[in-house]
Design a protein around this motif. Structure first.
Motif, mmCIF file in Angstrom:
data_model
loop_
_atom_site.group_PDB
_atom_site.id
_atom_site.type_symbol
_atom_site.label_atom_id
_atom_site.label_comp_id
_atom_site.label_asym_id
_atom_site.label_seq_id
_atom_site.Cartn_x
_atom_site.Cartn_y
_atom_site.Cartn_z
ATOM 1 N N ASN A 132 0.674 -1.263 -0.030
ATOM 2 C CA ASN A 132 -0.029 0.108 0.090
ATOM 3 C C ASN A 132 0.822 1.437 -0.025
ATOM 4 O O ASN A 132 0.385 2.430 0.501
ATOM 5 C CB ASN A 132 -0.982 -0.019 1.167
ATOM 6 C CG ASN A 132 -0.287 0.183 2.625
ATOM 7 O OD1 ASN A 132 0.856 -0.122 2.582
ATOM 8 N ND2 ASN A 132 -1.163 0.394 3.622
ATOM 9 N N ALA A 133 2.243 1.185 -0.335
ATOM 10 C CA ALA A 133 3.053 2.357 -0.301
ATOM 11 C C ALA A 133 3.981 2.096 -1.513
ATOM 12 O O ALA A 133 4.384 1.114 -2.001
ATOM 13 C CB ALA A 133 3.618 2.760 0.809
ATOM 14 N N SER A 134 4.520 3.528 -2.084
ATOM 15 C CA SER A 134 5.553 3.446 -2.990
ATOM 16 C C SER A 134 6.430 4.723 -2.712
ATOM 17 O O SER A 134 5.853 5.532 -2.017
ATOM 18 C CB SER A 134 5.089 3.359 -4.500
ATOM 19 O OG SER A 134 4.438 4.663 -4.509
ATOM 20 N N ILE A 135 7.742 4.793 -3.196
ATOM 21 C CA ILE A 135 8.423 6.167 -3.028
ATOM 22 C C ILE A 135 8.274 6.674 -4.180
ATOM 23 O O ILE A 135 8.533 6.113 -5.464
ATOM 24 C CB ILE A 135 9.867 5.568 -2.835
ATOM 25 C CG1 ILE A 135 10.001 4.707 -1.426
ATOM 26 C CG2 ILE A 135 10.795 6.845 -2.603
ATOM 27 C CD1 ILE A 135 11.345 4.021 -1.145
ATOM 28 N N GLN A 136 7.846 7.972 -4.163
ATOM 29 C CA GLN A 136 7.773 8.937 -5.418
ATOM 30 C C GLN A 136 8.889 9.854 -5.436
ATOM 31 O O GLN A 136 9.376 10.043 -6.677
ATOM 32 C CB GLN A 136 6.419 9.802 -5.220
ATOM 33 C CG GLN A 136 6.500 10.849 -6.369
ATOM 34 C CD GLN A 136 5.867 10.097 -7.540
ATOM 35 O OE1 GLN A 136 5.192 9.235 -7.651
ATOM 36 N NE2 GLN A 136 6.472 10.640 -8.705
ATOM 37 N N PHE B 269 0.883 2.969 8.839
ATOM 38 C CA PHE B 269 0.776 4.681 8.851
ATOM 39 C C PHE B 269 0.015 4.749 7.239
ATOM 40 O O PHE B 269 -0.868 5.712 7.290
ATOM 41 C CB PHE B 269 2.114 5.346 8.837
ATOM 42 C CG PHE B 269 1.991 6.749 8.951
ATOM 43 C CD1 PHE B 269 1.678 7.282 10.235
ATOM 44 C CD2 PHE B 269 1.820 7.657 7.951
ATOM 45 C CE1 PHE B 269 1.824 8.553 10.561
ATOM 46 C CE2 PHE B 269 1.688 8.964 8.015
ATOM 47 C CZ PHE B 269 1.573 9.310 9.648
ATOM 48 N N SER B 270 0.411 4.016 6.189
ATOM 49 C CA SER B 270 -0.165 4.507 5.122
ATOM 50 C C SER B 270 -1.572 3.863 5.090
ATOM 51 O O SER B 270 -2.527 4.540 4.576
ATOM 52 C CB SER B 270 0.552 3.407 3.812
ATOM 53 O OG SER B 270 1.867 3.808 3.694
ATOM 54 N N ASP B 271 -1.954 2.708 5.972
ATOM 55 C CA ASP B 271 -3.376 2.387 5.992
ATOM 56 C C ASP B 271 -4.044 3.706 6.868
ATOM 57 O O ASP B 271 -5.352 3.843 6.559
ATOM 58 C CB ASP B 271 -3.460 1.226 6.862
ATOM 59 C CG ASP B 271 -4.876 0.671 6.937
ATOM 60 O OD1 ASP B 271 -5.462 0.482 5.964
ATOM 61 O OD2 ASP B 271 -5.544 0.538 8.127
ATOM 62 N N CYS B 272 -3.401 4.142 7.789
ATOM 63 C CA CYS B 272 -4.229 5.168 8.621
ATOM 64 C C CYS B 272 -4.466 6.514 7.786
ATOM 65 O O CYS B 272 -5.603 7.150 7.805
ATOM 66 C CB CYS B 272 -3.207 5.767 9.571
ATOM 67 S SG CYS B 272 -3.131 4.614 10.982
ATOM 68 N N ILE B 273 -3.710 6.791 6.773
ATOM 69 C CA ILE B 273 -3.860 7.782 5.732
ATOM 70 C C ILE B 273 -5.026 7.440 4.885
ATOM 71 O O ILE B 273 -6.022 8.181 4.820
ATOM 72 C CB ILE B 273 -2.563 8.181 4.938
ATOM 73 C CG1 ILE B 273 -1.464 8.712 5.791
ATOM 74 C CG2 ILE B 273 -2.957 9.070 3.746
ATOM 75 C CD1 ILE B 273 -0.015 8.871 4.990
ATOM 76 N N GLN B 274 -4.985 6.104 4.489
ATOM 77 C CA GLN B 274 -6.019 5.756 3.564
ATOM 78 C C GLN B 274 -7.487 5.925 4.223
ATOM 79 O O GLN B 274 -8.312 5.945 3.400
ATOM 80 C CB GLN B 274 -5.745 4.471 2.766
ATOM 81 C CG GLN B 274 -4.494 4.396 2.051
ATOM 82 C CD GLN B 274 -4.160 2.851 1.588
ATOM 83 O OE1 GLN B 274 -4.061 2.235 2.533
ATOM 84 N NE2 GLN B 274 -3.686 2.955 0.201
ATOM 85 N N LYS B 275 -7.558 5.213 5.455
ATOM 86 C CA LYS B 275 -8.889 5.266 6.120
ATOM 87 C C LYS B 275 -9.104 6.198 7.263
ATOM 88 O O LYS B 275 -10.079 6.193 7.876
ATOM 89 C CB LYS B 275 -8.750 3.685 7.051
ATOM 90 C CG LYS B 275 -8.598 2.668 6.040
ATOM 91 C CD LYS B 275 -8.478 1.201 6.673
ATOM 92 C CE LYS B 275 -8.479 0.126 5.307
ATOM 93 N NZ LYS B 275 -8.435 -1.274 6.198
ATOM 94 N N GLY B 276 -8.353 7.376 7.231
ATOM 95 C CA GLY B 276 -8.402 8.387 8.069
ATOM 96 C C GLY B 276 -8.382 8.167 9.724
ATOM 97 O O GLY B 276 -9.199 8.582 10.527
#
Length: 349
Positions: free
Chosen positions: A29-33, A310-317
């Motif tokens: 659920n994450a990638s480096i941009q 943490f990425s999941d927290c971002i996605q799900k608020g």
């Protein structure tokens, strides 16, 4: 909701290069941009190795990249406040390495800025993601150890003088063994016990090395629920000799962990629980092995788990595991320990 959170990395050396960047590449659920570092040496090789689209030499240029959803800060502590506030005001989600700020005042400024933005903001306290620590926390919450009486957390390493190392410069790091390593133990005690400290005493000194930050920190925390916690943080113990013990003692038993306080998610945990109420035994005979059992846990990449959650927290608020408020509280403890040592007295929080 986006399937993938696209990350920008600020400070691409040190912990980011060794742990965080490889960890992001392990999770779905994450990638480096993008990566940003004022020292651009080696950045091209890093981009090629991890297939990173963008590289920057300053944070302002990076924050104009609309493809970046969240930013992870792993820069020297002195720059945390300025960088964090820029990131937050740019509307990016923020995960920042410990310590939150160079002192509690800087940490508070970051926390207050985060409150004003509609973003997810948290602090990377990775010891909370050890599977063994999770099981210990649940045992404490279920009162399997009874009332917690005493705890000890130890994190040490061999860190001799190194020319130009920012961690040995207090103007950049904010402190030495306490700020860099003891902070993990303080946070872990708070997390395992689900508690806050009410007062502290600390001894901060240089026993072995003459650099400007401390190489030795000994801390006592009195917790609000009653437990007393002891923290050992040293830069002058050889790595192979450093066992990094975690000890928890309660009215019904104890937990002794060896090597769980570290970066690898491993270690050994022994649990001893009294199976029945016993009266006073004047001989105080102790069979050290008879009732000890090994607590089994999965050895995982804690950094991958931290970034995935943490990425999941971002996605799900959702709220991150270590909030800005919690990290600010820890910085208040750190400041109080330094004050206690300087003034040779107990400091009330």
């Amino acid at each position: 909701m986006k399937d993938i959170v696209r990350w920008g990395i600020v400070g691409a050396g040190g912990i980011a290069r060794r742990r965080t960047i490889p960890a992001i590449n392990e999770i779905p659920n994450a990638s480096i941009q993008a990566v940003m570092d004022t020292n651009t040496n080696g950045m091209i090789d890093l981009m090629k190795e991890y297939d990173i689209p963008d590289v920057y030499g300053n944070i302002d240029d990076m924050l104009r990249n609309a493809d970046i959803d969240a930013v992870y800060i792993a820069s020297p502590v002195l720059f945390h406040k300025e960088q964090a506030i820029k990131i937050l005001k740019a509307g990016k989600h923020l995960l920042i390495e410990k310590p939150l700020g160079i002192n509690a005042a800087a940490a508070k400024d970051i926390m207050e800025c985060a409150k004003q933005q509609n973003v997810c903001a948290g602090v990377a306290m990775v010891m909370r993601f050890h599977e063994g620590h999770q099981k210990i926390r649940e045992m404490i919450r279920r009162e399997e150890l009874g009332d917690i009486v005493s705890c000890r957390g130890q994190l040490t390493c061999w860190f001799p003088p190194m020319d130009g190392n920012w961690r040995q410069n207090p103007a950049v790091s904010g402190g030495g063994a306490l700020m860099d390593m003891g902070i993990h133990c303080i946070d872990l005690m708070k997390y395992l016990l689900d508690d806050r400290a009410e007062k502290t005493v600390g001894i901060i000194e240089n026993k072995s090395f003459s650099y400007a930050v401390e190489d030795s920190a000994s801390v006592i925390l009195k917790m609000k629920k009653g437990a007393t916690c002891y923290i050992d943080a040293y830069f002058n113990i050889p790595d192979q000799a450093a066992k990094c013990f975690l000890e928890i003692y309660g009215t019904k038993g104890s937990i002794i962990a060896n090597g769980t306080i570290g970066q690898d998610g491993c270690g050994d945990i022994k649990v001893c629980i009294e199976q029945e109420d016993k009266g006073y035994e004047s001989n105080q005979i102790r069979n050290q092995q008879a009732e000890a059992m090994t607590l089994k846990f999965d050895e995982i990449n804690m950094y991958a788990k931290q970034l995935s959650e943490f990425s999941d927290c971002i996605q799900k608020g959702k709220e991150p595991r270590t909030t800005m408020e919690d990290a600010y509280d820890t910085m208040r403890i750190i400041d109080a320990v330094y004050q206690s040592s300087k003034e040779e007295r107990m400091i009330y929080l």
